[in-house]
Write a protein that holds these residues in place. Structure first.
Motif, mmCIF file in Angstrom:
data_model
loop_
_atom_site.group_PDB
_atom_site.id
_atom_site.type_symbol
_atom_site.label_atom_id
_atom_site.label_comp_id
_atom_site.label_asym_id
_atom_site.label_seq_id
_atom_site.Cartn_x
_atom_site.Cartn_y
_atom_site.Cartn_z
ATOM 1 N N ARG A 154 -23.290 25.794 8.832
ATOM 2 C CA ARG A 154 -22.986 24.778 7.812
ATOM 3 C C ARG A 154 -23.983 23.631 7.875
ATOM 4 N NH1 ARG A 154 -17.609 25.498 8.626
ATOM 5 N NH2 ARG A 154 -17.460 23.795 10.099
ATOM 6 N N ASN A 155 -24.315 23.232 9.119
ATOM 7 C CA ASN A 155 -25.243 22.130 9.351
ATOM 8 C C ASN A 155 -26.593 22.420 8.693
ATOM 9 O OD1 ASN A 155 -26.290 19.748 10.535
ATOM 10 N ND2 ASN A 155 -26.984 20.848 12.348
ATOM 11 N N LEU A 156 -27.011 23.694 8.752
ATOM 12 C CA LEU A 156 -28.342 24.065 8.266
ATOM 13 C C LEU A 156 -28.353 24.565 6.842
ATOM 14 C CD1 LEU A 156 -29.896 26.021 11.252
ATOM 15 C CD2 LEU A 156 -30.728 23.906 10.267
ATOM 16 N N GLY A 157 -27.172 25.006 6.341
ATOM 17 C CA GLY A 157 -27.111 25.724 5.067
ATOM 18 C C GLY A 157 -27.974 25.121 3.974
ATOM 19 N N GLY A 158 -29.002 25.822 3.554
ATOM 20 C CA GLY A 158 -29.866 25.376 2.464
ATOM 21 C C GLY A 158 -30.752 24.194 2.783
ATOM 22 N N ARG A 159 -30.759 23.751 4.029
ATOM 23 C CA ARG A 159 -31.531 22.543 4.345
ATOM 24 C C ARG A 159 -32.923 22.852 4.874
ATOM 25 N NH1 ARG A 159 -26.562 19.852 6.238
ATOM 26 N NH2 ARG A 159 -25.880 18.476 4.552
ATOM 27 N N VAL A 160 -33.189 24.131 5.145
ATOM 28 C CA VAL A 160 -34.555 24.500 5.523
ATOM 29 C C VAL A 160 -35.320 24.791 4.242
ATOM 30 C CG1 VAL A 160 -36.006 26.181 6.723
ATOM 31 C CG2 VAL A 160 -33.870 25.390 7.784
ATOM 32 N N THR A 161 -36.421 24.106 4.070
ATOM 33 C CA THR A 161 -37.203 24.268 2.850
ATOM 34 C C THR A 161 -38.656 24.557 3.221
ATOM 35 O OG1 THR A 161 -37.652 21.906 2.774
ATOM 36 C CG2 THR A 161 -35.756 22.677 1.523
ATOM 37 N N THR A 162 -39.433 24.937 2.207
ATOM 38 C CA THR A 162 -40.859 25.156 2.461
ATOM 39 C C THR A 162 -41.654 23.995 1.898
ATOM 40 O OG1 THR A 162 -40.888 26.499 0.460
ATOM 41 C CG2 THR A 162 -40.777 27.674 2.545
ATOM 42 N N ALA A 163 -42.828 23.811 2.458
ATOM 43 C CA ALA A 163 -43.731 22.772 1.985
ATOM 44 C C ALA A 163 -44.129 23.091 0.546
ATOM 45 C CB ALA A 163 -44.965 22.717 2.879
ATOM 46 N N PRO A 164 -44.479 22.058 -0.234
ATOM 47 C CA PRO A 164 -44.854 22.319 -1.621
ATOM 48 C C PRO A 164 -46.101 23.200 -1.722
ATOM 49 C CG PRO A 164 -45.039 19.961 -1.071
ATOM 50 C CD PRO A 164 -44.528 20.654 0.135
ATOM 51 N N GLY A 165 -46.213 23.899 -2.808
ATOM 52 C CA GLY A 165 -47.380 24.750 -3.025
ATOM 53 C C GLY A 165 -46.981 26.207 -3.070
ATOM 54 N N ARG A 166 -47.871 27.023 -3.659
ATOM 55 C CA ARG A 166 -47.603 28.451 -3.724
ATOM 56 C C ARG A 166 -48.248 29.146 -2.530
ATOM 57 N NH1 ARG A 166 -50.450 29.428 -9.107
ATOM 58 N NH2 ARG A 166 -51.745 27.950 -8.003
ATOM 59 N N VAL A 167 -47.858 30.407 -2.340
ATOM 60 C CA VAL A 167 -48.364 31.165 -1.193
ATOM 61 C C VAL A 167 -49.894 31.161 -1.178
ATOM 62 C CG1 VAL A 167 -48.491 33.481 -0.206
ATOM 63 C CG2 VAL A 167 -46.296 32.597 -1.031
ATOM 64 N N ALA A 168 -50.491 31.367 -2.369
ATOM 65 C CA ALA A 168 -51.957 31.433 -2.444
ATOM 66 C C ALA A 168 -52.587 30.091 -2.077
ATOM 67 C CB ALA A 168 -52.382 31.861 -3.846
ATOM 68 N N ASP A 169 -51.897 28.979 -2.412
ATOM 69 C CA ASP A 169 -52.440 27.654 -2.097
ATOM 70 C C ASP A 169 -52.604 27.468 -0.594
ATOM 71 O OD1 ASP A 169 -52.254 27.113 -4.784
ATOM 72 O OD2 ASP A 169 -50.284 26.155 -4.622
ATOM 73 N N TRP A 170 -51.771 28.167 0.159
ATOM 74 C CA TRP A 170 -51.808 28.021 1.618
ATOM 75 C C TRP A 170 -52.794 28.992 2.265
ATOM 76 C CZ3 TRP A 170 -49.540 24.185 4.344
ATOM 77 C CH2 TRP A 170 -48.617 23.400 3.652
ATOM 78 N N GLY A 171 -53.506 29.737 1.439
ATOM 79 C CA GLY A 171 -54.498 30.661 1.979
ATOM 80 C C GLY A 171 -53.896 31.838 2.704
ATOM 81 N N ILE A 172 -52.670 32.216 2.296
ATOM 82 C CA ILE A 172 -52.022 33.354 2.942
ATOM 83 C C ILE A 172 -52.380 34.613 2.155
ATOM 84 C CG2 ILE A 172 -49.800 34.391 3.570
ATOM 85 C CD1 ILE A 172 -48.701 31.507 3.768
ATOM 86 N N PRO A 173 -53.082 35.566 2.776
ATOM 87 C CA PRO A 173 -53.470 36.776 2.040
ATOM 88 C C PRO A 173 -52.234 37.578 1.641
ATOM 89 C CG PRO A 173 -54.534 36.670 4.221
ATOM 90 C CD PRO A 173 -53.512 35.587 4.171
#
Ligand SMILES: [Zn+2]
Length: 214
Positions: A154-173
């Protein structure tokens, strides 16, 4: 990096307390085995592996890195993660390590994020690998110490998020193998939220590797 105390007192092993080195060869053997598959109570939906049980010298080392600012432990803990990842990865794909999120306040108080630090060390040992620090712990997340598995979820539910940007922006192949890295796996709540948040970003997680599992 030594703390002031280490300059005054001889370095002692974070695992067994023996004087001489910050982490001795005997304690290092506890991290040397192949990663073991573990099944946390909260299923993250991807395979989870641990290098060791949350006990003995490994538990003490993880706590020393997390609670007592023992930055020197990033080297042995990172090298051990690299050993585990070398066994788990598929050799032909780039490897992306995503550290599990830590509460900003907690990380600041500890003088940085020990999981991020160990993950960075691990990539030095692994060809075609990198750390992408994508996961964030949202505001309002309490320290999980003393919470039951249901309370943790409950403490964590939905509270983990990702940094802004798309996968390609982060240079992830596109063919990257993504592994979530953490120091301790207890209920699996953090792992599940992390895998879920990465999935929402369009990034499938291959698995979770932790230093130790409770
Ligand atoms: Zn030791």
């Amino acid at each position: 990096m030594r703390t002031l105390l280490d300059l005054v007192l001889p370095a002692s092993c974070a695992g067994c307390g023996r004087a001489g080195a910050g982490w001795c060869a005997k304690c290092d053997a506890a991290l040397a085995g192949p990663p073991v598959r573990v099944w946390p109570r909260t299923d993250p939906g991807v395979p989870c592996w641990a290098l060791a049980p949350y006990a003995g010298p490994v538990r003490r080392a993880v706590l020393a890195a997390k609670e007592r600012g023992r930055r020197d432990l990033a080297e042995p803990l990172g090298a051990a993660l690299a050993g585990g990842l070398a066994e788990l990865r598929s050799a032909r794909r780039p490897l992306v390590l995503v550290p599990a999120p830590s509460r900003v306040v907690a990380a600041r108080r500890r003088g940085g994020d020990p999981v991020l630090r160990s993950a960075r060390v691990a990539t030095r040992w692994l060809p075609d690998s990198r750390v992408v620090s994508l996961l964030r712990m949202g505001p309002g997340v309490r320290d999980s110490v003393g919470l039951t598995p249901a309370e943790r979820a409950r403490n964590l539910g939905g509270r983990v998020t990702t940094a802004p940007g798309r996968v390609a922006d982060w240079g992830i192949p596109p063919n990257a193998e993504v592994v979530v890295i953490d120091d301790v796996l207890t209920t699996g709540a953090t792992a599940r939220e992390s895998v879920h948040a990465l999935g929402l970003m369009g990034l499938p997680t291959r698995g979770v590797l932790v230093t130790c599992a409770a």
